[in-house]
Motif scaffolding. Structure first.
Motif, PDB file in Angstrom:
ATOM      1  N   PRO A 198      -6.871 -17.054  -3.027  1.00 58.84           N
ATOM      2  CA  PRO A 198      -7.567 -16.042  -3.821  1.00 58.84           C
ATOM      3  C   PRO A 198      -7.906 -14.778  -3.035  1.00 58.84           C
ATOM      4  CG  PRO A 198      -8.519 -18.205  -4.203  1.00 58.84           C
ATOM      5  CD  PRO A 198      -7.544 -18.349  -3.072  1.00 58.84           C
ATOM      6  N   GLY A 199      -8.242 -14.919  -1.773  1.00 55.81           N
ATOM      7  CA  GLY A 199      -8.566 -13.744  -0.958  1.00 55.81           C
ATOM      8  C   GLY A 199      -7.369 -12.834  -0.779  1.00 55.81           C
ATOM      9  N   THR A 200      -6.215 -13.428  -0.556  1.00 57.96           N
ATOM     10  CA  THR A 200      -4.986 -12.641  -0.429  1.00 57.96           C
ATOM     11  C   THR A 200      -4.668 -11.949  -1.735  1.00 57.96           C
ATOM     12  OG1 THR A 200      -4.122 -14.143   1.260  1.00 57.96           O
ATOM     13  CG2 THR A 200      -2.515 -12.773   0.101  1.00 57.96           C
ATOM     14  N   ALA A 201      -4.816 -12.669  -2.832  1.00 58.94           N
ATOM     15  CA  ALA A 201      -4.543 -12.077  -4.144  1.00 58.94           C
ATOM     16  C   ALA A 201      -5.467 -10.882  -4.413  1.00 58.94           C
ATOM     17  CB  ALA A 201      -4.685 -13.129  -5.234  1.00 58.94           C
ATOM     18  N   GLU A 202      -6.729 -11.011  -4.035  1.00 54.86           N
ATOM     19  CA  GLU A 202      -7.677  -9.899  -4.214  1.00 54.86           C
ATOM     20  C   GLU A 202      -7.282  -8.694  -3.370  1.00 54.86           C
ATOM     21  OE1 GLU A 202     -11.728 -11.151  -3.580  1.00 54.86           O
ATOM     22  OE2 GLU A 202     -11.498 -12.833  -4.970  1.00 54.86           O
ATOM     23  N   THR A 203      -6.862  -8.951  -2.145  1.00 54.23           N
ATOM     24  CA  THR A 203      -6.430  -7.862  -1.262  1.00 54.23           C
ATOM     25  C   THR A 203      -5.208  -7.164  -1.838  1.00 54.23           C
ATOM     26  OG1 THR A 203      -7.314  -9.001   0.668  1.00 54.23           O
ATOM     27  CG2 THR A 203      -5.644  -7.304   1.071  1.00 54.23           C
ATOM     28  N   ILE A 204      -4.247  -7.937  -2.318  1.00 54.95           N
ATOM     29  CA  ILE A 204      -3.028  -7.362  -2.909  1.00 54.95           C
ATOM     30  C   ILE A 204      -3.386  -6.544  -4.140  1.00 54.95           C
ATOM     31  CG2 ILE A 204      -0.804  -7.889  -4.002  1.00 54.95           C
ATOM     32  CD1 ILE A 204      -0.903  -8.451  -0.961  1.00 54.95           C
ATOM     33  N   THR A 205      -4.287  -7.057  -4.962  1.00 51.43           N
ATOM     34  CA  THR A 205      -4.714  -6.325  -6.156  1.00 51.43           C
ATOM     35  C   THR A 205      -5.334  -4.985  -5.769  1.00 51.43           C
ATOM     36  OG1 THR A 205      -5.033  -8.373  -7.392  1.00 51.43           O
ATOM     37  CG2 THR A 205      -6.190  -6.427  -8.216  1.00 51.43           C
ATOM     38  N   ALA A 206      -6.163  -4.976  -4.745  1.00 48.37           N
ATOM     39  CA  ALA A 206      -6.778  -3.729  -4.276  1.00 48.37           C
ATOM     40  C   ALA A 206      -5.707  -2.758  -3.764  1.00 48.37           C
ATOM     41  CB  ALA A 206      -7.799  -4.014  -3.186  1.00 48.37           C
ATOM     42  N   LEU A 207      -4.714  -3.270  -3.059  1.00 49.22           N
ATOM     43  CA  LEU A 207      -3.633  -2.410  -2.571  1.00 49.22           C
ATOM     44  C   LEU A 207      -2.809  -1.840  -3.728  1.00 49.22           C
ATOM     45  CD1 LEU A 207      -2.422  -4.503   0.499  1.00 49.22           C
ATOM     46  CD2 LEU A 207      -3.605  -2.290   0.558  1.00 49.22           C
ATOM     47  N   ILE A 208      -2.581  -2.655  -4.743  1.00 51.61           N
ATOM     48  CA  ILE A 208      -1.865  -2.159  -5.934  1.00 51.61           C
ATOM     49  C   ILE A 208      -2.665  -1.046  -6.582  1.00 51.61           C
ATOM     50  CG2 ILE A 208      -1.100  -2.761  -8.265  1.00 51.61           C
ATOM     51  CD1 ILE A 208      -0.501  -5.605  -7.152  1.00 51.61           C
ATOM     52  N   ASP A 209      -3.978  -1.248  -6.724  1.00 50.04           N
ATOM     53  CA  ASP A 209      -4.844  -0.218  -7.313  1.00 50.04           C
ATOM     54  C   ASP A 209      -4.790   1.076  -6.514  1.00 50.04           C
ATOM     55  OD1 ASP A 209      -5.623  -2.003  -9.308  1.00 50.04           O
ATOM     56  OD2 ASP A 209      -7.508  -2.549  -8.298  1.00 50.04           O
ATOM     57  N   GLN A 210      -4.830   0.965  -5.192  1.00 46.06           N
ATOM     58  CA  GLN A 210      -4.762   2.143  -4.334  1.00 46.06           C
ATOM     59  C   GLN A 210      -3.424   2.860  -4.484  1.00 46.06           C
ATOM     60  OE1 GLN A 210      -5.563   0.922  -0.297  1.00 46.06           O
ATOM     61  NE2 GLN A 210      -7.624   0.236  -0.780  1.00 46.06           N
ATOM     62  N   ALA A 211      -2.341   2.103  -4.529  1.00 45.26           N
ATOM     63  CA  ALA A 211      -1.014   2.709  -4.676  1.00 45.26           C
ATOM     64  C   ALA A 211      -0.890   3.420  -6.013  1.00 45.26           C
ATOM     65  CB  ALA A 211       0.071   1.646  -4.535  1.00 45.26           C
ATOM     66  N   GLN A 212      -1.405   2.800  -7.078  1.00 42.68           N
ATOM     67  CA  GLN A 212      -1.348   3.438  -8.392  1.00 42.68           C
ATOM     68  C   GLN A 212      -2.205   4.697  -8.432  1.00 42.68           C
ATOM     69  OE1 GLN A 212      -2.115   0.032 -11.117  1.00 42.68           O
ATOM     70  NE2 GLN A 212      -0.131   0.585 -11.989  1.00 42.68           N
ATOM     71  N   ALA A 213      -3.360   4.653  -7.810  1.00 37.91           N
ATOM     72  CA  ALA A 213      -4.222   5.831  -7.765  1.00 37.91           C
ATOM     73  C   ALA A 213      -3.543   6.975  -7.016  1.00 37.91           C
ATOM     74  CB  ALA A 213      -5.565   5.494  -7.136  1.00 37.91           C
ATOM     75  N   ALA A 214      -2.875   6.644  -5.917  1.00 39.24           N
ATOM     76  CA  ALA A 214      -2.171   7.662  -5.144  1.00 39.24           C
ATOM     77  C   ALA A 214      -0.998   8.233  -5.920  1.00 39.24           C
ATOM     78  CB  ALA A 214      -1.692   7.075  -3.828  1.00 39.24           C
ATOM     79  N   ASP A 215      -0.329   7.392  -6.699  1.00 36.17           N
ATOM     80  CA  ASP A 215       0.811   7.855  -7.491  1.00 36.17           C
ATOM     81  C   ASP A 215       0.394   8.771  -8.636  1.00 36.17           C
ATOM     82  OD1 ASP A 215       2.633   6.506  -5.931  1.00 36.17           O
ATOM     83  OD2 ASP A 215       2.890   4.822  -7.314  1.00 36.17           O
ATOM     84  N   THR A 216      -0.820   8.599  -9.154  1.00 32.64           N
ATOM     85  CA  THR A 216      -1.259   9.412 -10.291  1.00 32.64           C
ATOM     86  C   THR A 216      -2.041  10.654  -9.875  1.00 32.64           C
ATOM     87  OG1 THR A 216      -3.261   8.068 -10.550  1.00 32.64           O
ATOM     88  CG2 THR A 216      -1.330   7.438 -11.858  1.00 32.64           C
TER      89      THR A 216
END
Length: 90
Positions: A71-89
């Protein structure tokens, strides 16, 4: 190796294959790319973001948790996805 894993994830998605397997391929590629500090990690983050958009947040999170097996890894990956999407927009 990361490039091959990433390509396998893309191929699995494009052929309409197993979504969980595609996510797993991208997670493996992402782990290697993050460890190496390469900018190509964005390729896998964007692919994972596309899966989240296509599946919806809850189903994607369930698959991500299964694929990450932590679960900790999944949370970290989710945060990285959010950051990447924010940077893309921005």
């Amino acid at each position: 190796m990361a490039t091959s894993y990433s390509q396998m994830g893309i191929l699995e998605t494009e052929r309409g294959g197993n979504t969980e397997q595609a996510i797993t391929w991208h997670l493996q590629a992402l782990a290697i790319r993050l460890q190496l500090g390469t900018p190509q990690a964005l390729i896998d983050l964007r692919a994972l973001a596309a899966h989240r958009t296509a599946l919806g947040t809850e189903p994607f999170s369930r698959l991500l948790n299964q694929a990450a097996d932590d679960p900790g890894t999944a949370e970290t990956i989710t945060a990285l996805i959010d950051q990447a999407q924010a940077a893309d927009t921005s």
